[in-house]
Write a protein that holds these residues in place. Structure first.
Motif, short mmCIF file in Angstrom:
data_model
loop_
_atom_site.label_atom_id
_atom_site.label_comp_id
_atom_site.label_asym_id
_atom_site.label_seq_id
_atom_site.Cartn_x
_atom_site.Cartn_y
_atom_site.Cartn_z
N THR A 133 0.86 -1.18 0.00
CA THR A 133 0.00 0.00 0.00
C THR A 133 0.89 1.22 0.00
O THR A 133 1.84 1.30 0.79
N LEU A 134 0.63 2.14 -0.91
CA LEU A 134 1.42 3.39 -0.96
C LEU A 134 0.58 4.54 -0.41
O LEU A 134 -0.65 4.48 -0.41
N GLY A 135 1.27 5.60 0.02
CA GLY A 135 0.59 6.79 0.53
C GLY A 135 -0.22 6.52 1.78
O GLY A 135 -1.28 7.12 1.99
N LYS A 136 0.28 5.59 2.61
CA LYS A 136 -0.45 5.20 3.84
C LYS A 136 -0.82 6.39 4.69
O LYS A 136 0.01 7.27 4.95
N THR A 177 -4.65 10.96 1.86
CA THR A 177 -5.83 10.83 0.99
C THR A 177 -5.50 10.04 -0.27
O THR A 177 -6.37 9.59 -0.99
N LEU A 178 -4.17 9.90 -0.55
CA LEU A 178 -3.73 9.17 -1.75
C LEU A 178 -3.54 7.67 -1.49
O LEU A 178 -3.10 6.94 -2.37
N GLU A 179 -3.86 7.25 -0.26
CA GLU A 179 -3.59 5.84 0.10
C GLU A 179 -4.19 4.89 -0.94
O GLU A 179 -5.34 5.04 -1.34
N ARG A 180 -3.35 3.94 -1.36
CA ARG A 180 -3.78 3.03 -2.41
C ARG A 180 -3.11 1.66 -2.27
O ARG A 180 -1.89 1.58 -2.12
N HIS A 181 -3.93 0.65 -2.28
CA HIS A 181 -3.42 -0.72 -2.22
C HIS A 181 -2.95 -1.08 -3.64
O HIS A 181 -3.74 -1.52 -4.46
N VAL A 182 -1.66 -0.86 -3.90
CA VAL A 182 -1.16 -0.92 -5.29
C VAL A 182 -0.95 -2.35 -5.77
O VAL A 182 -1.32 -2.69 -6.90
N LEU A 183 -0.36 -3.20 -4.94
CA LEU A 183 -0.15 -4.60 -5.34
C LEU A 183 -0.90 -5.50 -4.36
O LEU A 183 -0.77 -5.36 -3.14
N GLY A 214 -0.41 -3.29 -19.17
CA GLY A 214 -1.48 -2.89 -18.27
C GLY A 214 -1.67 -1.39 -18.30
O GLY A 214 -0.74 -0.66 -18.66
N GLY A 215 -2.85 -0.93 -17.94
CA GLY A 215 -3.17 0.50 -17.98
C GLY A 215 -2.29 1.32 -17.05
O GLY A 215 -1.59 0.76 -16.20
N ASN A 216 -2.31 2.63 -17.22
CA ASN A 216 -1.55 3.51 -16.33
C ASN A 216 -2.03 3.30 -14.90
O ASN A 216 -3.22 3.22 -14.65
N GLY A 217 -1.07 3.18 -13.99
CA GLY A 217 -1.43 3.02 -12.58
C GLY A 217 -1.74 1.60 -12.18
O GLY A 217 -2.12 1.34 -11.04
N ALA A 218 -1.54 0.64 -13.10
CA ALA A 218 -1.84 -0.77 -12.78
C ALA A 218 -0.89 -1.34 -11.71
O ALA A 218 -1.21 -2.31 -11.05
N GLY A 219 0.29 -0.72 -11.59
CA GLY A 219 1.26 -1.19 -10.59
C GLY A 219 2.51 -1.80 -11.20
O GLY A 219 3.32 -2.40 -10.49
N LYS A 220 2.71 -1.62 -12.51
CA LYS A 220 3.83 -2.26 -13.20
C LYS A 220 5.18 -1.74 -12.69
O LYS A 220 6.06 -2.53 -12.33
N SER A 221 5.33 -0.40 -12.67
CA SER A 221 6.62 0.16 -12.22
C SER A 221 6.83 -0.11 -10.73
O SER A 221 7.97 -0.32 -10.29
N THR A 222 5.73 -0.14 -9.98
CA THR A 222 5.85 -0.44 -8.55
C THR A 222 6.37 -1.86 -8.36
O THR A 222 7.21 -2.12 -7.49
N LEU A 223 5.91 -2.76 -9.20
CA LEU A 223 6.40 -4.15 -9.13
C LEU A 223 7.91 -4.18 -9.37
O LEU A 223 8.65 -4.86 -8.65
#
Ligand SMILES: Nc1ncnc2c1ncn2[C@@H]1O[C@H](COP(=O)(O)OP(=O)(O)O)[C@@H](O)[C@H]1O
Ligand SMILES: [Mg+2]
Length: 251
Positions: A10-13, A16-22, A39-48
């Motif tokens: 989860t990023l941005g814990k 307001t931007l908190e997001r369960h990315v993977l 995958g679409g923008n924001g899918a989590g590819k670069s985070t992976l």
């Protein structure tokens, strides 16, 4: 071999931007595989990628590279295992250093794998041989500043830098996205040749659907931090760019 087991991040814990990315992501990549991630923008590819390189650490789950668990190992200690090429050619190369200096720097990164070449003459011959593969005549310009090169030449150099480091794993994050179509196709072809010759385990993120079909041994569609779909080589042979784009909205 790369093994990701039930990875959560989860990023941005707490913001307001908190997001369960993977989300409970598991992937097994065998030695020598060339996996394409789409995958679409924001899918989590670069985070992976950032989890594999150690730039980020996961909240839960485990990451293995060969027989070593690297889940908690920081980025600088993973440099010998993993090298990455990014979208912007300027990020991967240093403009105020010569081609040879850039390559020497990259070689140093891999020194823990015993790749340091102390002998200047041998080192230069090694660099020349790698650069010659690009077919850009960069091997004759080793003392030129990298700032003089075009975007495509710099990206090709960034690729060779990632290779000379000797890491087992190569990660390419939209490496052709900032290049004009002709240069992009050229750099992609060079990358595929180098990957095949070196036999490196490779992960590549691309938004180019034709490349996602044509290159690699397996293509994975990442959707909302999870694997939406996986295509093996036979399945890839049946795909067209239009079909693949259609899958984006289905998963
Ligand atoms: N520091 C952060 N805080 C909150 N959300 C973030 C942060 N960094 C990235 N994200 C979000 O994580 C998601 C995945 O990003 P990323 O892995 O870059 O996507 P991709 O590479 O697939 O386009 C995106 O929704 C992005 O907005
Ligand atoms: Mg990205």
């Amino acid at each position: 071999m790369i093994k990701l087991v039930s990875i959560n991040l989860t990023l941005g814990k707490g913001t307001t931007l908190e997001r369960h990315v993977l989300k409970d992501l598991s992937i097994h990549i065998a030695d020598g595989e060339f996996v394409v991630l789409i995958g679409g923008n924001g899918a989590g590819k670069s985070t992976l990628f950032s989890l594999i390189s150690g730039y980020r650490l996961s909240d839960s789950g485990a990451i293995w590279i060969d027989d070593q668990e690297v889940t908690k190992i920081p980025q600088h200690k993973r440099a010998a295992f993993v090298s990455e090429v990014m979208q912007d050619p300027k990020v991967g190369t240093m403009a105020h250093m010569t081609i040879e200096e850039n390559l020497s720097f990259a070689l140093m990164r891999g020194k823990r794998r015993g790749l340091t070449l102390h002998d200047c003459v041998k080192r230069r011959a090694f660099f020349r041989e790698k650069l010659a593969r690009l077919d850009m005549r960069l091997e004759d310009r080793m003392h030129e500043l990298v700032g003089n090169l075009s975007g495509g030449q710099r990206q090709a150099l960034a690729l060779i830098m990632a290779i000379v480091g000797g890491s087992k794993i190569l990660m390419l994050d939209e490496i052709t996205a900032a290049l004009d179509p002709k240069t992009a196709a050229n750099v992609m072809r060079i990358a595929a040749d180098v990957i095949r010759e070196e036999g490196r385990t490779t992960l590549m993120i691309t938004h180019n659907m034709a490349d996602a079909i044509h290159y690699g041994t397996r293509t994975i569609l990442l959707t909302n931090g999870q694997i939406g779909k996986c295509y093996n080589q036979d399945e890839k042979a049946q795909l067209t760019p239009a079909l693949l784009i259609n899958e984006f909205s289905m998963f």
